[in-house]
Design a protein around this motif. Structure first.
Motif, PDB file in Angstrom:
ATOM      1  N   LEU A 157       0.824  -1.211   0.000  1.00  0.00           N
ATOM      2  CA  LEU A 157       0.000   0.000   0.000  1.00  0.00           C
ATOM      3  C   LEU A 157       0.858   1.262   0.000  1.00  0.00           C
ATOM      4  O   LEU A 157       0.551   2.234  -0.706  1.00  0.00           O
ATOM      5  CB  LEU A 157      -0.939  -0.004   1.205  1.00  0.00           C
ATOM      6  N   LEU A 158       1.941   1.250   0.765  1.00  0.00           N
ATOM      7  CA  LEU A 158       2.840   2.410   0.789  1.00  0.00           C
ATOM      8  C   LEU A 158       3.448   2.639  -0.594  1.00  0.00           C
ATOM      9  O   LEU A 158       3.517   3.768  -1.072  1.00  0.00           O
ATOM     10  CB  LEU A 158       3.940   2.196   1.834  1.00  0.00           C
ATOM     11  N   SER A 159       3.848   1.568  -1.242  1.00  0.00           N
ATOM     12  CA  SER A 159       4.400   1.665  -2.596  1.00  0.00           C
ATOM     13  C   SER A 159       3.338   2.154  -3.581  1.00  0.00           C
ATOM     14  O   SER A 159       3.620   2.981  -4.456  1.00  0.00           O
ATOM     15  CB  SER A 159       4.935   0.298  -3.023  1.00  0.00           C
ATOM     16  N   ASP A 160       2.120   1.645  -3.430  1.00  0.00           N
ATOM     17  CA  ASP A 160       1.022   2.049  -4.298  1.00  0.00           C
ATOM     18  C   ASP A 160       0.740   3.545  -4.183  1.00  0.00           C
ATOM     19  O   ASP A 160       0.421   4.203  -5.173  1.00  0.00           O
ATOM     20  CB  ASP A 160      -0.228   1.233  -3.941  1.00  0.00           C
ATOM     21  N   MET A 161       0.870   4.071  -2.979  1.00  0.00           N
ATOM     22  CA  MET A 161       0.676   5.511  -2.780  1.00  0.00           C
ATOM     23  C   MET A 161       1.641   6.299  -3.655  1.00  0.00           C
ATOM     24  O   MET A 161       1.256   7.276  -4.295  1.00  0.00           O
ATOM     25  CB  MET A 161       0.887   5.889  -1.315  1.00  0.00           C
ATOM     26  N   SER A 162       2.887   5.856  -3.691  1.00  0.00           N
ATOM     27  CA  SER A 162       3.892   6.547  -4.490  1.00  0.00           C
ATOM     28  C   SER A 162       3.560   6.465  -5.980  1.00  0.00           C
ATOM     29  O   SER A 162       3.668   7.452  -6.705  1.00  0.00           O
ATOM     30  CB  SER A 162       5.275   5.942  -4.218  1.00  0.00           C
ATOM     31  N   LEU A 163       3.151   5.280  -6.428  1.00  0.00           N
ATOM     32  CA  LEU A 163       2.815   5.091  -7.844  1.00  0.00           C
ATOM     33  C   LEU A 163       1.644   5.960  -8.281  1.00  0.00           C
ATOM     34  O   LEU A 163       1.569   6.388  -9.423  1.00  0.00           O
ATOM     35  CB  LEU A 163       2.497   3.620  -8.118  1.00  0.00           C
ATOM     36  N   LYS A 164       0.733   6.225  -7.345  1.00  0.00           N
ATOM     37  CA  LYS A 164      -0.450   7.034  -7.652  1.00  0.00           C
ATOM     38  C   LYS A 164      -0.252   8.506  -7.284  1.00  0.00           C
ATOM     39  O   LYS A 164      -1.205   9.272  -7.260  1.00  0.00           O
ATOM     40  CB  LYS A 164      -1.668   6.470  -6.930  1.00  0.00           C
ATOM     41  N   CYS A 165       0.996   8.869  -6.994  1.00  0.00           N
ATOM     42  CA  CYS A 165       1.356  10.246  -6.649  1.00  0.00           C
ATOM     43  C   CYS A 165       0.584  10.760  -5.426  1.00  0.00           C
ATOM     44  O   CYS A 165       0.198  11.931  -5.363  1.00  0.00           O
ATOM     45  CB  CYS A 165       1.173  11.177  -7.841  1.00  0.00           C
ATOM     46  N   ILE A 166       0.352   9.875  -4.478  1.00  0.00           N
ATOM     47  CA  ILE A 166      -0.274  10.251  -3.219  1.00  0.00           C
ATOM     48  C   ILE A 166       0.845  10.444  -2.206  1.00  0.00           C
ATOM     49  O   ILE A 166       1.711   9.579  -2.057  1.00  0.00           O
ATOM     50  CB  ILE A 166      -1.264   9.174  -2.735  1.00  0.00           C
ATOM     51  N   CYS A 167       0.837  11.562  -1.536  1.00  0.00           N
ATOM     52  CA  CYS A 167       1.902  11.910  -0.604  1.00  0.00           C
ATOM     53  C   CYS A 167       1.971  10.911   0.546  1.00  0.00           C
ATOM     54  O   CYS A 167       0.988  10.678   1.240  1.00  0.00           O
ATOM     55  CB  CYS A 167       1.662  13.309  -0.066  1.00  0.00           C
ATOM     56  N   ARG A 168       3.149  10.319   0.718  1.00  0.00           N
ATOM     57  CA  ARG A 168       3.392   9.437   1.857  1.00  0.00           C
ATOM     58  C   ARG A 168       3.919  10.317   2.985  1.00  0.00           C
ATOM     59  O   ARG A 168       4.928  10.976   2.841  1.00  0.00           O
ATOM     60  CB  ARG A 168       4.399   8.347   1.494  1.00  0.00           C
ATOM     61  N   ASN A 169       3.224  10.304   4.103  1.00  0.00           N
ATOM     62  CA  ASN A 169       3.579  11.202   5.190  1.00  0.00           C
ATOM     63  C   ASN A 169       4.032  10.429   6.428  1.00  0.00           C
ATOM     64  O   ASN A 169       4.191   9.204   6.397  1.00  0.00           O
ATOM     65  CB  ASN A 169       2.405  12.135   5.503  1.00  0.00           C
ATOM     66  N   THR A 170       4.213  11.147   7.506  1.00  0.00           N
ATOM     67  CA  THR A 170       4.674  10.553   8.764  1.00  0.00           C
ATOM     68  C   THR A 170       3.731   9.446   9.225  1.00  0.00           C
ATOM     69  O   THR A 170       4.179   8.392   9.677  1.00  0.00           O
ATOM     70  CB  THR A 170       4.778  11.647   9.849  1.00  0.00           C
ATOM     71  N   ILE A 171       2.437   9.667   9.087  1.00  0.00           N
ATOM     72  CA  ILE A 171       1.452   8.675   9.518  1.00  0.00           C
ATOM     73  C   ILE A 171       1.581   7.398   8.685  1.00  0.00           C
ATOM     74  O   ILE A 171       1.555   6.290   9.221  1.00  0.00           O
ATOM     75  CB  ILE A 171       0.028   9.255   9.448  1.00  0.00           C
ATOM     76  N   SER A 172       1.733   7.549   7.388  1.00  0.00           N
ATOM     77  CA  SER A 172       1.870   6.391   6.494  1.00  0.00           C
ATOM     78  C   SER A 172       3.075   5.548   6.877  1.00  0.00           C
ATOM     79  O   SER A 172       2.968   4.320   7.039  1.00  0.00           O
ATOM     80  CB  SER A 172       2.045   6.847   5.043  1.00  0.00           C
ATOM     81  N   TYR A 173       4.211   6.220   7.006  1.00  0.00           N
ATOM     82  CA  TYR A 173       5.440   5.502   7.339  1.00  0.00           C
ATOM     83  C   TYR A 173       5.380   4.904   8.744  1.00  0.00           C
ATOM     84  O   TYR A 173       5.788   3.754   8.948  1.00  0.00           O
ATOM     85  CB  TYR A 173       6.656   6.422   7.217  1.00  0.00           C
ATOM     86  N   SER A 174       4.870   5.648   9.697  1.00  0.00           N
ATOM     87  CA  SER A 174       4.803   5.151  11.073  1.00  0.00           C
ATOM     88  C   SER A 174       3.931   3.908  11.172  1.00  0.00           C
ATOM     89  O   SER A 174       4.268   2.956  11.891  1.00  0.00           O
ATOM     90  CB  SER A 174       4.283   6.232  12.015  1.00  0.00           C
ATOM     91  N   ALA A 175       2.826   3.896  10.459  1.00  0.00           N
ATOM     92  CA  ALA A 175       1.944   2.725  10.468  1.00  0.00           C
ATOM     93  C   ALA A 175       2.642   1.514   9.849  1.00  0.00           C
ATOM     94  O   ALA A 175       2.534   0.394  10.366  1.00  0.00           O
ATOM     95  CB  ALA A 175       0.648   3.031   9.729  1.00  0.00           C
ATOM     96  N   CYS A 176       3.378   1.738   8.778  1.00  0.00           N
ATOM     97  CA  CYS A 176       4.123   0.634   8.157  1.00  0.00           C
ATOM     98  C   CYS A 176       5.233   0.129   9.078  1.00  0.00           C
ATOM     99  O   CYS A 176       5.435  -1.084   9.207  1.00  0.00           O
ATOM    100  CB  CYS A 176       4.729   1.077   6.823  1.00  0.00           C
TER     101      CYS A 176
END
Length: 82
Positions: free
Chosen positions: A22-41
């Protein structure tokens, strides 16, 4: 916000691989990966005992100038403890 919520559910189910996809998919779809995204992963990796992946994600946060906060530091440290 939806991605972060789904990644958060992966954390409680120890589905760390799904969280990474999902984190990788965010990048592919140009969705900003933020602190919350990374912390959850990182937390999902911590619960699964995947400390190497947690460290990689923590380093990636710093490389991408994503704010590293207390939650992400704590999750990374906890991953390394296990």
């Amino acid at each position: 916000v939806h991605y972060n919520a789904v990644i958060g559910t992966c954390m409680s189910d120890s589905q760390w691989r799904t969280a990474l996809v999902l984190l990788s998919d965010m990048s592919l779809k140009c969705i900003c990966r933020n602190t919350i995204s990374y912390s959850a992963c990182i937390s999902a990796c911590e619960k699964a005992g995947e400390w190497q992946t947690a460290l990689t994600l923590h380093s990636e946060m710093q490389e991408r100038t994503v704010t590293v906060d207390t939650v992400s530091f704590s999750a990374t440290i906890s991953a390394c403890e296990k």
